[in-house]
Motif scaffolding. Structure first.
Motif, short mmCIF file in Angstrom:
data_model
loop_
_atom_site.label_atom_id
_atom_site.label_comp_id
_atom_site.label_asym_id
_atom_site.label_seq_id
_atom_site.Cartn_x
_atom_site.Cartn_y
_atom_site.Cartn_z
N LEU A 256 44.86 -2.35 -76.62
CA LEU A 256 45.04 -3.79 -76.81
C LEU A 256 45.52 -4.04 -78.22
CD1 LEU A 256 41.68 -5.50 -77.58
CD2 LEU A 256 41.73 -3.10 -76.93
N ASP A 257 46.18 -5.18 -78.40
CA ASP A 257 46.72 -5.55 -79.70
C ASP A 257 45.95 -6.74 -80.24
OD1 ASP A 257 48.63 -3.60 -79.53
OD2 ASP A 257 50.17 -4.91 -78.70
N ASP B 17 34.19 7.12 -75.88
CA ASP B 17 33.90 8.16 -76.86
C ASP B 17 34.42 7.81 -78.25
OD1 ASP B 17 32.76 9.70 -74.85
OD2 ASP B 17 34.69 10.60 -74.33
N MET B 18 35.68 7.38 -78.32
CA MET B 18 36.32 7.16 -79.61
C MET B 18 37.08 5.84 -79.61
SD MET B 18 35.58 10.07 -81.18
CE MET B 18 36.72 10.18 -82.54
N ILE B 19 37.26 5.28 -80.81
CA ILE B 19 38.12 4.11 -81.01
C ILE B 19 39.09 4.44 -82.14
CG2 ILE B 19 38.25 1.69 -81.70
CD1 ILE B 19 35.54 1.22 -80.53
N HIS B 20 40.38 4.38 -81.86
CA HIS B 20 41.42 4.63 -82.85
C HIS B 20 42.09 3.30 -83.20
CE1 HIS B 20 40.92 8.91 -82.06
NE2 HIS B 20 41.15 8.69 -80.77
N VAL B 21 42.36 3.10 -84.45
CA VAL B 21 43.05 1.90 -84.94
C VAL B 21 44.41 2.34 -85.46
CG1 VAL B 21 42.96 -0.08 -86.49
CG2 VAL B 21 40.84 0.86 -85.55
N LEU B 22 45.48 1.73 -84.92
CA LEU B 22 46.84 2.11 -85.29
C LEU B 22 47.60 0.88 -85.76
CD1 LEU B 22 46.10 3.61 -82.27
CD2 LEU B 22 48.03 4.99 -83.04
N ILE B 23 48.44 1.07 -86.77
CA ILE B 23 49.34 0.03 -87.26
C ILE B 23 50.74 0.63 -87.36
CG2 ILE B 23 49.93 -1.49 -89.19
CD1 ILE B 23 47.04 -1.70 -89.87
N SER C 201 45.77 10.12 -76.19
CA SER C 201 45.04 9.86 -77.42
C SER C 201 45.94 10.04 -78.63
CB SER C 201 43.83 10.80 -77.51
OG SER C 201 43.21 10.69 -78.78
N PRO C 202 45.78 9.17 -79.65
CA PRO C 202 46.58 9.35 -80.87
C PRO C 202 46.31 10.67 -81.58
CG PRO C 202 45.59 7.15 -80.80
CD PRO C 202 44.97 7.94 -79.70
N LEU C 203 45.15 11.27 -81.34
CA LEU C 203 44.88 12.57 -81.93
C LEU C 203 45.62 13.66 -81.16
CD1 LEU C 203 41.05 12.34 -82.63
CD2 LEU C 203 42.92 12.15 -84.27
N PRO C 204 46.22 14.62 -81.83
CA PRO C 204 46.90 15.70 -81.11
C PRO C 204 45.91 16.52 -80.32
CG PRO C 204 46.71 16.20 -83.46
CD PRO C 204 46.27 14.78 -83.29
N PRO C 205 46.33 17.10 -79.19
CA PRO C 205 45.41 17.91 -78.39
C PRO C 205 44.94 19.14 -79.17
CG PRO C 205 47.67 18.17 -77.64
CD PRO C 205 47.69 17.05 -78.62
N ARG D 63 46.89 -2.11 -83.12
CA ARG D 63 46.65 -1.63 -81.77
C ARG D 63 45.36 -0.81 -81.75
NH1 ARG D 63 50.44 -0.02 -76.92
NH2 ARG D 63 50.41 -2.28 -77.06
N PHE D 64 44.47 -1.18 -80.83
CA PHE D 64 43.22 -0.45 -80.63
C PHE D 64 43.39 0.47 -79.43
CE2 PHE D 64 41.68 -4.03 -83.08
CZ PHE D 64 40.70 -3.46 -83.88
#
Length: 600
Positions: A377-378, A412-418, A449-453, A406-407
C-alpha cells in the motif's frame, strides 16, 4: 431698490416687444445673448400663439426610424415577467436561439432600457468590482474539474411524514461548464463522495486536475489526524490516477467559482422550487432531468456572451482509445460501469441508486482478490514525518514530507520503500485480520519481498549478549538491538541485508535491524555457525515497555492505563494480546537498603 428676477418667458417677451416696436434686431439679440434668427423665431411664435409660444418646447424628434418596435418591447417584457431571474444578456440569447418572425433582436443595452422603462429592472447592491478578481479558465475540456457539496434537497418519510435533508455532490468542467456529476446522497460522507467521483471517472475519463475546498471529505489538511495520516481516500484516488488535487485557500469559495456559480443557478432554479421527494431514486431522477437541461439546452454566458453556446457543445470526454491504455484506479472494494466515448454526446446523469455503478466486490468479483499473503500500500508522508500503520508509528522525518511511501507488509516483516529503494525494515506487528483491513482500505497483493532471496549458506548465526542500553558488538561495530533486550543472551541471524535478533530456545524473532557488515567482516566473526530455520515472531502476547508518568499512568495502543501514583516513574513491561493487557513492573528500593529490586 429691490432686484426683480424675470423668468425666461418674460425676458423673451421684452425682447420681442422691443423688436416689434422698431428696435434694431441685431442689438436686441446681442443683449439677450441669442442669434438674431432665434429672435425672429420668437417673434413669429408670439404673433401666432401669443405669450404661450415663448415657452420652451421639447427637442424630441417627431419620428425615429430606428426606434424599437412595440412588439419587440412587449416580447422582452413578457420574457422577463415569465423568468424574473433572466437578465438582458440571457433574454437576448433566448431571442437569438428562437427568433420571432419579422422581429429584429435588439442589443443588450436596448433591452436594459426597455426593462427600465417597463419598471422591470432590479437594482443590485454594490459589490466588489469584477476587475479585482483574477479569472482563470483551462484551455480545453477535461483539464480541470471543480467539485463541491451543496444542500437544500429534502426527503420525506411517507410513513411518518418526517422530512430530512440530503446533500448533492456536484462537479463542473472548468472549460465547458459541463456538469460531470450531480449525485444525491443522504449523508455526504467520504465514501459517498468517492463513489460519485468514481462514477464520473468511469463515465467521462480522468481529468488532469481537480479543485475542491478543504472539506474533510476531500482532504485531511485541517483534520484531527492531518499531521499523522496526511491522506484520505479522495486524495488516494486522485494520486493513483495521476490527478493533481488542488485545494482552495480557507474561506475562499471564489477560487472554486465555476462550481459555486453552478450552485447559483441550481439552487433558485431547482432546489428552491422542488418539493420533498419520497426516495433517493425520485430525487436523483429529478436532478438528472434538470442537469440534462442545463448541459444541453441552457446557453452559458461565460462561454460566449454574444452567441448562445451550451456546455455540451464545448465538452468532450477523454477518447476511448486513450482510456483503454490505462485503467482507472479504484479501491478493490469498488468497480466502475460503462463509460462514454468521444463519438457520443454525454448522456444525462443517471440514477445509480437502483443500478449501482460502484458495488462491493465479493469473492466472485472480477477484480484481483487477496491471496492471503503479504500486501502493498502507498501512503504520503505528512508534514510531521511521523506515519501510522495499524497503530504502529514509522518515523521518516519532516525532510521526507510529501513523498509517497510504499509499505510491503506481512505477518513477519514490514518494509518501507521510497522510490523503489528500501529505507527501513522492522518486525511486523500485524495479524491476518490487520492485513484484511488494509486490503479493504485499498492495499493490493504484494510482489516479491524487497529483500533479496537468501541462498544456501548466505545466512549465518552467532550468539551474543546484549549490554545495558540494548547494544552489542559485531565485527567492531556497535549495533543497537533494543533496550528491552538488555542483559539477555540472544541469537543473531546475519543475512546480506538484515540482522535478526531471536530467542535461543524458541527462535522467536525479537528485533530486525539493517546489516552494516561487509562479507569480509562477517567471515571473521567469533562463534560463527550455519544458520538454522528463519526465526518467526510470536503472534501474542507482544511485550513492550513503558515508563509511568508522575501520575502513575501509561499509554499503550492509544489507551491510557492508570497504575496509581505509587508506581510513578516505574519501568513497566506490558504484555499485549488481542483481548488483554498484562503488566509487570520493577520497584527499585533506595540504594542504602541494599535489597534487590522486587518484581510484581
Amino acid at each position: 431698490m429691490a432686484l426683480i428676477v424675470l423668468s425666461v418667458v418674460e425676458q423673451r417677451l421684452d425682447a420681442v416687444r422691443a423688436a416689434l416696436g422698431g428696435g434694431d434686431v441685431g442689438e436686441i439679440a446681442l443683449s439677450v445673448g441669442v442669434h438674431r434668427s432665434t429672435l425672429h423665431r420668437w417673434m413669429a411664435r408670439y404673433l401666432i400663439e401669443g405669450v404661450a409660444g415663448l415657452s420652451d418646447r421639447s427637442h424630441r424628434p417627431e419620428s425615429c426610424p430606428h426606434q424599437v418596435a412595440t412588439s419587440v418591447e412587449v416580447l422582452v417584457a413578457e420574457m422577463r415577467r415569465k423568468h424574473p431571474r433572466w437578465g438582458a444578456k440571457r433574454i437576448r440569447m433566448e431571442m437569438l436561439r428562437r427568433p420571432a418572425e419579422g422581429l429584429t433582436v435588439p442589443s443588450v443595452r436596448t433591452i436594459v432600457r426597455i426593462l427600465h422603462r417597463q419598471g422591470l429592472s432590479q437594482p443590485r447592491p454594490r459589490k466588489r468590482p469584477r476587475e479585482s478578481y483574477v479569472r482563470f479558465q483551462r484551455e480545453g475540456p477535461m483539464q480541470m474539474w471543480g467539485i463541491d457539496i451543496v444542500g437544500g434537497i429534502d426527503l420525506v418519510d411517507t410513513r411518518t411524514g418526517e422530512i430530512r435533508g440530503a446533500k448533492i455532490v456536484t462537479g463542473v468542467d472548468d472549460h465547458s461548464r459541463f456538469c460531470v456529476m450531480a449525485k444525491v446522497v443522504e449523508r455526504a460522507t467520504s465514501r459517498q463522495v468517492c463513489l460519485a467521483l468514481a462514477e464520473a471517472l468511469a463515465r467521462f475519463g480522468v481529468p488532469e486536475e481537480i479543485i475542491t475546498d478543504n472539506g474533510k471529505q476531500f482532504t485531511d489538511r485541517f483534520g484531527r489526524h492531518g499531521a499523522r495520516n496526511g491522506e484520505v481516500l479522495f486524495d488516494k484516488i486522485c494520486r493513483n490516477n495521476g490527478i493533481t488535487h488542488r485545494l482552495t485557500q480557507p474561506a475562499s469559495p471564489n477560487q472554486n467559482g465555476k462550481v459555486e456559480r453552478f450552485h447559483g443557478t441550481f439552487r433558485p432554479d431547482f432546489l428552491d422550487q422542488a418539493e420533498p421527494f419520497e426516495s433517493l431514486i425520485l430525487a436523483q431522477a429529478a436532478v438528472d432531468a434538470w442537469v440534462e437541461h442545463y448541459n444541453t439546452d441552457r446557453p452559458h454566458q461565460a462561454l460566449d456572451d454574444q452567441l448562445p453556446v451550451t456546455p455540451v457543445q464545448r465538452f468532450r470526454p477523454v477518447p476511448e482509445a486513450d482510456r483503454a491504455l490505462i485503467d482507472v484506479w479504484l479501491p478493490p472494494a469498488l468497480k466502475p460501469t460503462e463509460s462514454v466515448t468521444d463519438n457520443e454526446s454525454p448522456p444525462a446523469q443517471e440514477s445509480f441508486t437502483d443500478k449501482e455503478s460502484l458495488v462491493d466486490a465479493g469473492p466472485d468479483s472480477p477484480e484481483e482478490s487477496w491471496a492471503g499473503g503479504p500486501v502493498e500500500l502507498d501512503r504520503v508522508v505528512p508534514a510531521s514525518g511521523n506515519m501510522l500503520l495499524c497503530g504502529k508509528q514509522f518515523w521518516l522525518g519532516p525532510a521526507r514530507s510529501g513523498q509517497v511511501v510504499r509499505f510491503w507488509a506481512s505477518v513477519d516483516m514490514i518494509h518501507v520503500l521510497i522510490g523503489g529503494a528500501r529505507v527501513k525494515t522492522v518486525r511486523s506487528h500485524l495479524t491476518v485480520k490487520d492485513l484484511a483491513r488494509l486490503v479493504a482500505a485499498g492495499a493490493v497483493n504484494a510482489g516479491p519481498s524487497p529483500l533479496p532471496p537468501i541462498e544456501d549458506g548466505a545466512a549465518v548465526e552467532v550468539d551474543r549478549s546484549i549490554a545495558s542500553g540494548g547494544i552489542t558488538s559485531l565485527g567492531g561495530k556497535t549495533i543497537l538491538a533494543a533496550e528491552i533486550l538488555a542483559g539477555r543472551r540472544v541469537g543473531i541471524r546475519i543475512e546480506p541485508d538484515t540482522l535478526q535478533f531471536f530467542d535461543l530456545q524458541s527462535r522467536e524473532l525479537l528485533r530486525t535491524r539493517p546489516n552494516p557488515l561487509t562479507p569480509e567482516q562477517v567471515a571473521r566473526l567469533r562463534g560463527l555457525r550455519p544458520a538454522g530455520p528463519p526465526p518467526r515472531p510470536s503472534v501474542e502476547p507482544i511485550r513492550v515497555q513503558r515508563r509511568a508518568s508522575k501520575d502513575g499512568t501509561i499509554s499503550i495502543c492509544s489507551q491510557r492505563v492508570s497504575l496509581g501514583r505509587i508506581h510513578r516513574y516505574a519501568t513497566v513491561t506490558i504484555y499485549v494480546s488481542e483481548t488483554t493487557l498484562r503488566s509487570s513492573w520493577t520497584t527499585v528500593e533506595p540504594e542504602s537498603s541494599g535489597a534487590p529490586p522486587e518484581r510484581r
